[in-house]
Design a protein around this motif. Sequence first.
Motif, PDB file in Angstrom:
ATOM      1  N   TRP A  65      48.040  26.422  43.492  1.00 30.24           N
ATOM      2  CA  TRP A  65      47.351  27.604  44.002  1.00 30.24           C
ATOM      3  C   TRP A  65      47.627  28.821  43.121  1.00 30.24           C
ATOM      4  O   TRP A  65      46.727  29.575  42.760  1.00 30.24           O
ATOM      5  CB  TRP A  65      47.761  27.861  45.446  1.00 30.24           C
ATOM      6  N   GLU A  66      48.888  29.016  42.766  1.00 32.43           N
ATOM      7  CA  GLU A  66      49.258  30.147  41.917  1.00 32.43           C
ATOM      8  C   GLU A  66      48.566  30.041  40.560  1.00 32.43           C
ATOM      9  O   GLU A  66      48.091  31.045  40.021  1.00 32.43           O
ATOM     10  CB  GLU A  66      50.771  30.192  41.731  1.00 32.43           C
ATOM     11  N   LEU A  67      48.488  28.825  40.021  1.00 34.02           N
ATOM     12  CA  LEU A  67      47.837  28.636  38.723  1.00 34.02           C
ATOM     13  C   LEU A  67      46.342  28.896  38.787  1.00 34.02           C
ATOM     14  O   LEU A  67      45.760  29.444  37.845  1.00 34.02           O
ATOM     15  CB  LEU A  67      48.113  27.229  38.192  1.00 34.02           C
ATOM     16  N   ILE A  68      45.714  28.532  39.884  1.00 32.09           N
ATOM     17  CA  ILE A  68      44.284  28.814  40.042  1.00 32.09           C
ATOM     18  C   ILE A  68      44.046  30.320  40.025  1.00 32.09           C
ATOM     19  O   ILE A  68      43.152  30.816  39.330  1.00 32.09           O
ATOM     20  CB  ILE A  68      43.739  28.164  41.335  1.00 32.09           C
ATOM     21  N   LEU A  69      44.862  31.055  40.764  1.00 30.42           N
ATOM     22  CA  LEU A  69      44.722  32.516  40.776  1.00 30.42           C
ATOM     23  C   LEU A  69      45.028  33.116  39.405  1.00 30.42           C
ATOM     24  O   LEU A  69      44.366  34.060  38.959  1.00 30.42           O
ATOM     25  CB  LEU A  69      45.627  33.127  41.844  1.00 30.42           C
ATOM     26  N   LEU A  70      46.018  32.551  38.731  1.00 34.64           N
ATOM     27  CA  LEU A  70      46.378  33.049  37.405  1.00 34.64           C
ATOM     28  C   LEU A  70      45.301  32.718  36.373  1.00 34.64           C
ATOM     29  O   LEU A  70      45.037  33.516  35.471  1.00 34.64           O
ATOM     30  CB  LEU A  70      47.735  32.471  36.989  1.00 34.64           C
ATOM     31  N   LEU A  71      44.662  31.562  36.510  1.00 35.92           N
ATOM     32  CA  LEU A  71      43.562  31.216  35.606  1.00 35.92           C
ATOM     33  C   LEU A  71      42.414  32.198  35.775  1.00 35.92           C
ATOM     34  O   LEU A  71      41.800  32.616  34.791  1.00 35.92           O
ATOM     35  CB  LEU A  71      43.086  29.778  35.851  1.00 35.92           C
ATOM     36  N   LYS A  72      42.143  32.575  37.002  1.00 35.83           N
ATOM     37  CA  LYS A  72      41.093  33.570  37.239  1.00 35.83           C
ATOM     38  C   LYS A  72      41.427  34.876  36.522  1.00 35.83           C
ATOM     39  O   LYS A  72      40.577  35.491  35.884  1.00 35.83           O
ATOM     40  CB  LYS A  72      40.925  33.798  38.739  1.00 35.83           C
ATOM     41  N   GLU A  73      42.690  35.283  36.598  1.00 40.91           N
ATOM     42  CA  GLU A  73      43.147  36.500  35.922  1.00 40.91           C
ATOM     43  C   GLU A  73      43.072  36.348  34.397  1.00 40.91           C
ATOM     44  O   GLU A  73      42.658  37.266  33.688  1.00 40.91           O
ATOM     45  CB  GLU A  73      44.579  36.820  36.363  1.00 40.91           C
ATOM     46  N   GLU A 111      44.721  26.124  31.970  1.00 41.03           N
ATOM     47  CA  GLU A 111      43.691  25.119  32.241  1.00 41.03           C
ATOM     48  C   GLU A 111      44.247  23.706  32.091  1.00 41.03           C
ATOM     49  O   GLU A 111      43.953  22.826  32.910  1.00 41.03           O
ATOM     50  CB  GLU A 111      42.501  25.294  31.296  1.00 41.03           C
ATOM     51  N   ASN A 112      45.047  23.484  31.071  1.00 43.01           N
ATOM     52  CA  ASN A 112      45.573  22.138  30.835  1.00 43.01           C
ATOM     53  C   ASN A 112      46.633  21.720  31.851  1.00 43.01           C
ATOM     54  O   ASN A 112      46.716  20.551  32.209  1.00 43.01           O
ATOM     55  CB  ASN A 112      46.068  21.997  29.400  1.00 43.01           C
ATOM     56  N   ILE A 113      47.422  22.665  32.336  1.00 44.34           N
ATOM     57  CA  ILE A 113      48.366  22.347  33.414  1.00 44.34           C
ATOM     58  C   ILE A 113      47.567  21.955  34.664  1.00 44.34           C
ATOM     59  O   ILE A 113      47.889  20.969  35.338  1.00 44.34           O
ATOM     60  CB  ILE A 113      49.307  23.528  33.715  1.00 44.34           C
ATOM     61  N   LEU A 114      46.504  22.699  34.945  1.00 46.29           N
ATOM     62  CA  LEU A 114      45.659  22.372  36.094  1.00 46.29           C
ATOM     63  C   LEU A 114      44.952  21.028  35.908  1.00 46.29           C
ATOM     64  O   LEU A 114      44.783  20.274  36.864  1.00 46.29           O
ATOM     65  CB  LEU A 114      44.641  23.483  36.350  1.00 46.29           C
ATOM     66  N   LYS A 115      44.558  20.720  34.680  1.00 45.04           N
ATOM     67  CA  LYS A 115      43.890  19.432  34.426  1.00 45.04           C
ATOM     68  C   LYS A 115      44.818  18.269  34.745  1.00 45.04           C
ATOM     69  O   LYS A 115      44.401  17.266  35.328  1.00 45.04           O
ATOM     70  CB  LYS A 115      43.408  19.347  32.985  1.00 45.04           C
ATOM     71  N   VAL A 116      46.089  18.411  34.399  1.00 40.52           N
ATOM     72  CA  VAL A 116      47.069  17.364  34.713  1.00 40.52           C
ATOM     73  C   VAL A 116      47.196  17.214  36.229  1.00 40.52           C
ATOM     74  O   VAL A 116      47.268  16.104  36.748  1.00 40.52           O
ATOM     75  CB  VAL A 116      48.436  17.690  34.070  1.00 40.52           C
TER      76      VAL A 116
END
Length: 151
Positions: A65-73, A111-116
């Motif tokens: 969840w934190e990474l999704i918000l950070l990717l948006k930023e 993006e790549n951390i989220l892809k994993v």
Amino acid sequence: MDNTCPYCGTNLKMETDFFFCDFCDMNLSLDQIQKDGERIQIINREINSDDLNRTTPELMTFSTWELILLLKEARKKRTFFFDPHTRKDTQKGEDKSLQFKLSTKKMYVIENILKVRLGYIPANLNQSFINNYKKNIENPKYKRKMLIWET
């Protein structure tokens, strides 16, 4: 209160300096165990643009969840530097192309951390995607205790 596995709900065996789950066949440290079949608890931090300065190993500790918000930023920041009108700051005389490069690389890392984790890179982080993801996180069905099984 019984010490239980956070993954399967099995009562744990106390070993010398760890707990062992017979079903999962794995060692668990004290900070991993749950009580009475509780599920894994994920604490989400507040995200801000300063988090984009964190290293890749630090970002890997963030929740999905934190990474999704950070990717948006990160994408928002990258877009700012991509705009040709903001590439050259005449007041400071700075070339923004370096900032564009760095923000692009940071975006790739996230993006790549989220892809994993997700198996894909979220293409559009619009409000609908964010709301649906948050709704799934907060679903009370997935907060219920697990049944406790003896080994």
